[in-house]
Write a protein that holds these residues in place. Structure first.
Motif, PDB file in Angstrom:
ATOM      1  N   THR A  84     -70.932  64.025  17.533  1.00  0.00           N
ATOM      2  CA  THR A  84     -71.804  65.147  17.185  1.00  0.00           C
ATOM      3  C   THR A  84     -72.260  64.992  15.746  1.00  0.00           C
ATOM      4  OG1 THR A  84     -71.955  67.550  16.945  1.00  0.00           O
ATOM      5  CG2 THR A  84     -69.802  66.579  16.528  1.00  0.00           C
ATOM      6  N   LYS A  86     -72.973  67.772  14.162  1.00  0.00           N
ATOM      7  CA  LYS A  86     -72.960  69.168  13.715  1.00  0.00           C
ATOM      8  C   LYS A  86     -71.652  69.628  13.100  1.00  0.00           C
ATOM      9  CE  LYS A  86     -76.214  69.600  17.388  1.00  0.00           C
ATOM     10  NZ  LYS A  86     -76.434  69.970  18.770  1.00  0.00           N
ATOM     11  N   LEU A  87     -70.663  68.754  13.090  1.00  0.00           N
ATOM     12  CA  LEU A  87     -69.340  69.181  12.656  1.00  0.00           C
ATOM     13  C   LEU A  87     -68.677  68.008  11.967  1.00  0.00           C
ATOM     14  CD1 LEU A  87     -67.544  71.709  13.297  1.00  0.00           C
ATOM     15  CD2 LEU A  87     -66.617  70.420  15.190  1.00  0.00           C
ATOM     16  N   THR A  88     -68.240  68.201  10.722  1.00  0.00           N
ATOM     17  CA  THR A  88     -67.495  67.108  10.117  1.00  0.00           C
ATOM     18  C   THR A  88     -66.099  67.518   9.704  1.00  0.00           C
ATOM     19  OG1 THR A  88     -68.640  67.589   8.059  1.00  0.00           O
ATOM     20  CG2 THR A  88     -69.417  65.688   9.302  1.00  0.00           C
ATOM     21  N   SER A  89     -65.869  68.817   9.521  1.00  0.00           N
ATOM     22  CA  SER A  89     -64.523  69.235   9.165  1.00  0.00           C
ATOM     23  C   SER A  89     -64.203  70.518   9.901  1.00  0.00           C
ATOM     24  CB  SER A  89     -64.414  69.493   7.663  1.00  0.00           C
ATOM     25  OG  SER A  89     -65.075  70.707   7.359  1.00  0.00           O
ATOM     26  N   ILE A  90     -62.919  70.867   9.902  1.00  0.00           N
ATOM     27  CA  ILE A  90     -62.519  72.081  10.601  1.00  0.00           C
ATOM     28  C   ILE A  90     -63.108  73.302   9.915  1.00  0.00           C
ATOM     29  CG2 ILE A  90     -60.287  72.449   9.429  1.00  0.00           C
ATOM     30  CD1 ILE A  90     -60.818  72.679  13.222  1.00  0.00           C
ATOM     31  N   GLN A  91     -63.409  73.162   8.617  1.00  0.00           N
ATOM     32  CA  GLN A  91     -64.060  74.248   7.872  1.00  0.00           C
ATOM     33  C   GLN A  91     -65.403  74.615   8.516  1.00  0.00           C
ATOM     34  OE1 GLN A  91     -61.750  73.057   5.677  1.00  0.00           O
ATOM     35  NE2 GLN A  91     -61.182  75.211   5.385  1.00  0.00           N
ATOM     36  N   ASP A  92     -66.141  73.539   8.884  1.00  0.00           N
ATOM     37  CA  ASP A  92     -67.471  73.770   9.458  1.00  0.00           C
ATOM     38  C   ASP A  92     -67.417  74.690  10.662  1.00  0.00           C
ATOM     39  OD1 ASP A  92     -68.265  71.976   7.620  1.00  0.00           O
ATOM     40  OD2 ASP A  92     -68.677  70.339   9.024  1.00  0.00           O
ATOM     41  N   LEU A  93     -66.320  74.570  11.389  1.00  0.00           N
ATOM     42  CA  LEU A  93     -66.183  75.324  12.620  1.00  0.00           C
ATOM     43  C   LEU A  93     -66.304  76.823  12.373  1.00  0.00           C
ATOM     44  CD1 LEU A  93     -65.667  74.536  15.526  1.00  0.00           C
ATOM     45  CD2 LEU A  93     -63.239  74.806  15.131  1.00  0.00           C
ATOM     46  N   LEU A  96     -70.288  77.921  11.713  1.00  0.00           N
ATOM     47  CA  LEU A  96     -71.270  77.260  12.557  1.00  0.00           C
ATOM     48  C   LEU A  96     -72.600  77.982  12.649  1.00  0.00           C
ATOM     49  CD1 LEU A  96     -69.323  75.925  15.559  1.00  0.00           C
ATOM     50  CD2 LEU A  96     -70.844  74.687  14.043  1.00  0.00           C
ATOM     51  N   PHE A 101     -71.577  71.910  19.222  1.00  0.00           N
ATOM     52  CA  PHE A 101     -70.834  71.284  18.134  1.00  0.00           C
ATOM     53  C   PHE A 101     -69.696  70.437  18.658  1.00  0.00           C
ATOM     54  CE2 PHE A 101     -69.019  75.361  19.078  1.00  0.00           C
ATOM     55  CZ  PHE A 101     -67.689  75.042  19.251  1.00  0.00           C
ATOM     56  N   ARG A 102     -69.437  70.493  19.970  1.00  0.00           N
ATOM     57  CA  ARG A 102     -68.276  69.802  20.471  1.00  0.00           C
ATOM     58  C   ARG A 102     -68.567  68.349  20.824  1.00  0.00           C
ATOM     59  NH1 ARG A 102     -64.917  73.067  24.160  1.00  0.00           N
ATOM     60  NH2 ARG A 102     -65.891  71.767  25.724  1.00  0.00           N
TER      61      ARG A 102
END
Ligand code: ADP
Ligand code: MG
Length: 548
Positions: A84, A86-93, A96, A101-102
């Motif tokens: 993806t 759309k997501l590089t770190s758990i922070q991004d989650l 969003l 993003f998965r």
């Protein structure tokens, strides 16, 4: 005789099989594929999306967008699992902004279909194509900026799933539902839709109220638009806008109900309840309202459950959102657009449709109108003040203070008689106490109970409020009132203390008995000096200027 059981060695699933299993979770039917492809196009900031379906999407789903595109070297990644952008770190989650993003939609879809993806990142770059025929080797191709994803023969290699598909018509209906839902969320994006080579929707992008109304008409029908109210209310960082059916137009089914939070489709029990609650006095039982409603709220005030198939939310202040929604809808349903009550209330401010701009001339106009206000005895100005007439004088009553007076009086009387009435909370409120309040809690619990709060400690620092004093029904923030009470040093509650707890708390105007307040205040102006005063024409002009 004992059965011989062959022990199977443990093996990793092949990526293909893993994708197919994942597909089972995300992709149920053509409409789920379509939804993922549209969401990808929106995430790529497309402003135009063309959809071409064949046989209800079973034979072909093609989605073309004019978004950012995918660079050639990343094409193979786009269709592989856990890939993806759309997501590089758990922070991004937690922050969003995108719909997907998965990183598994495309991989899943491609594992159960014949597919091709063609993409181009800008006019000067060569477009590239990748397909199930040769899934690792991109080829040069032609395509304007954007992406086309074509999915054919869905579930051709998983016959068990294909068996679950319904008639073409049914599958198309599901696809069309997905399209309608998105199109009513994203007025700023154009949608052109074909099914079996027939044009189904032509929805150019729109920017203004007229355009949005046109799109709603196209998707929900002329009758809905004719018999609905356009609303737009804002309160404490929340805004709700859209179209709601008047009591004259109702349906047997819930098929014309669209609700969005920050542009996302949401189905939520609390929201449904708030809407039903607003309609309960005006719709016969068994009839359903129709609506297209957008709630806008700061993202950190609610969590979207990120499960792909659920569209649930959790709000920080459930009760506040619930009350805001039902109050706004009620207000619209119970008052026509031309009444002064709708003019400009600071606590519940109709933003565009019912807005009444007050300029210099407006001051005159309003001052001219106030005569009728005094006659009505009950019209609300800026969500806080009412004018009323006492003999030859005009009085201005500050409702916030007046309510605090009357409520604290009643509350105190009930307390003295040891007969405080209680109301159950629709949704019990859970909240945390800081260290200091935890200590206070034990000491204050009996006072809280006497005052009508049913609060219990459920963990070391968390309480749940199940019943509240009935006299507080007009107050929005019972939780704040209970907390303020805990924080008080005094161990019993005089009327003064109760008054000070209430005086700055916001009110749910629908539940305020304005007539009663007007009467009480008129009778005893002297006693209530701080919330009731005589006004002159100049005062009125000042007041309007202040709130402009
Ligand atoms: P996700 O959307 O969860 O990231 P997908 O499997 O749906 O996962 O897509 C994988 C990646 O492929 C996306 O992160 C994005 O970078 C790219 N992609 C897919 N569709 C498009 C599109 N229409 N336009 C641009 N990029 C896309
Ligand atoms: Mg996606």
């Amino acid at each position: 005789m004992s059965a011989v059981i062959m022990r199977q060695p443990i093996k990793l699933l092949s990526p293909q099989l893993a994708d197919q299993i994942a597909a089972g979770e995300v992709i149920e039917r053509p409409s789920s594929v379509l939804k993922e492809l549209i969401e990808n196009a929106l995430d790529a900031h497309a402003t135009r999306i063309d959809i071409d379906l064949a046989a209800g999407g079973i034979e072909r789903i093609r989605v073309t967008d004019n978004g950012e595109g995918i660079i050639a070297s990343e094409l193979p990644l786009a269709v592989s699992r856990h890939a993806t952008s759309k997501l590089t770190s758990i922070q991004d989650l937690l922050q969003l902004q995108t719909l997907g993003f998965r990183g598994e939609a495309l991989a899943s879809i491609c594992s159960v279909s014949q597919w091709q993806v063609i993409s181009c990142i800008d006019i000067e770059t060569q477009a590239c194509k990748l397909s199930s025929v040769n899934p690792t080797q991109p080829h040069a191709d032609h395509h304007p900026r954007g992406t086309t994803v074509q999915i054919e023969k869905l579930f051709h290699n998983t016959p068990a799933r294909r068996k679950f598909l319904r008639a073409e018509r049914t599958e198309f209906r599901h696809c069309d539902d997905v399209i309608r839902r998105v199109a009513l969320a994203r007025f700023d994006v154009a949608f052109y839709v074909k099914h079996n080579a027939r044009q189904i929707h032509r929805l150019p992008a729109v920017k203004d109220d007229i355009g949005r109304t046109r799109r709603v008409t196209q998707l929900c029908g002329e009758q809905f638009i004719r018999e609905s109210l356009a609303i737009d209310y804002a309160h404490e960082g929340m805004r709700v806008w859209g179209w709601i059916s008047t009591p004259d137009y109702s349906r047997q089914q819930t098929d014309l109900q669209y609700f969005y939070i920050n542009g996302r489709v949401i189905r939520d029990r609390m929201i449904n309840h708030a809407i039903r609650f607003a309609y309960q006095d005006v719709l016969p039982t068994g009839r359903q309202p129709a609506y297209v409603l957008h709630l806008e709220i700061e993202p950190d005030r609610f969590d979207v459950n990120v499960h792909p198939t659920k569209q649930e939310v959790r709000f920080r202040e459930t009760r506040m959102v619930h009350d805001f929604l039902s109050r706004s809808l009620r207000q619209a349903l119970h008052s026509g657009p031309n009444r002064l009550t709708n003019v400009a209330t600071a606590t519940n401010h109709p933003v565009s449709h019912y807005r009444y701009e007050i300029d210099q001339d407006g001051v005159q106009e309003m001052a001219g109108e106030y005569k009728s206000v005094t006659e009505a005895h009950s019209d609300l100005l800026f969500g806080r003040y009412i004018f009323c007439q006492q003999h030859d004088k005009v009085l201005l009553i500050d409702l916030q203070i007046a309510c605090a007076h009357l409520t604290s009086e009643r509350w105190y009387q009930q307390l003295l008689a040891d007969a405080v009435k209680q109301h159950p909370l629709l949704i019990p409120l859970r909240f945390k106490l800081d260290a200091k309040l935890c200590v206070q809690f034990e000491e204050k619990q009996s006072l809280l109970a006497k005052l009508g709060f049913d609060v219990t400690l459920i963990t070391v620092d968390e309480v749940v409020l199940r019943f509240m004093p009935a006299v507080l029904s007009a107050y929005q923030s019972v939780q704040d009132i209970a907390l303020a009470l805990l924080a008080q040093d005094a161990h019993d509650a005089g009327q003064e203390i109760l008054f000070s707890l209430l005086v700055d708390k916001s009110l749910n105007m629908n539940k305020v008995d304005i007539n009663q307040i007007t009467q009480t205040m008129q009778m005893q102006v002297q006693t209530y000096q701080d919330c009731c005063r005589e006004v002159t024409e100049t005062d009125i002009a000042h007041l309007f200027r202040e709130f402009r």
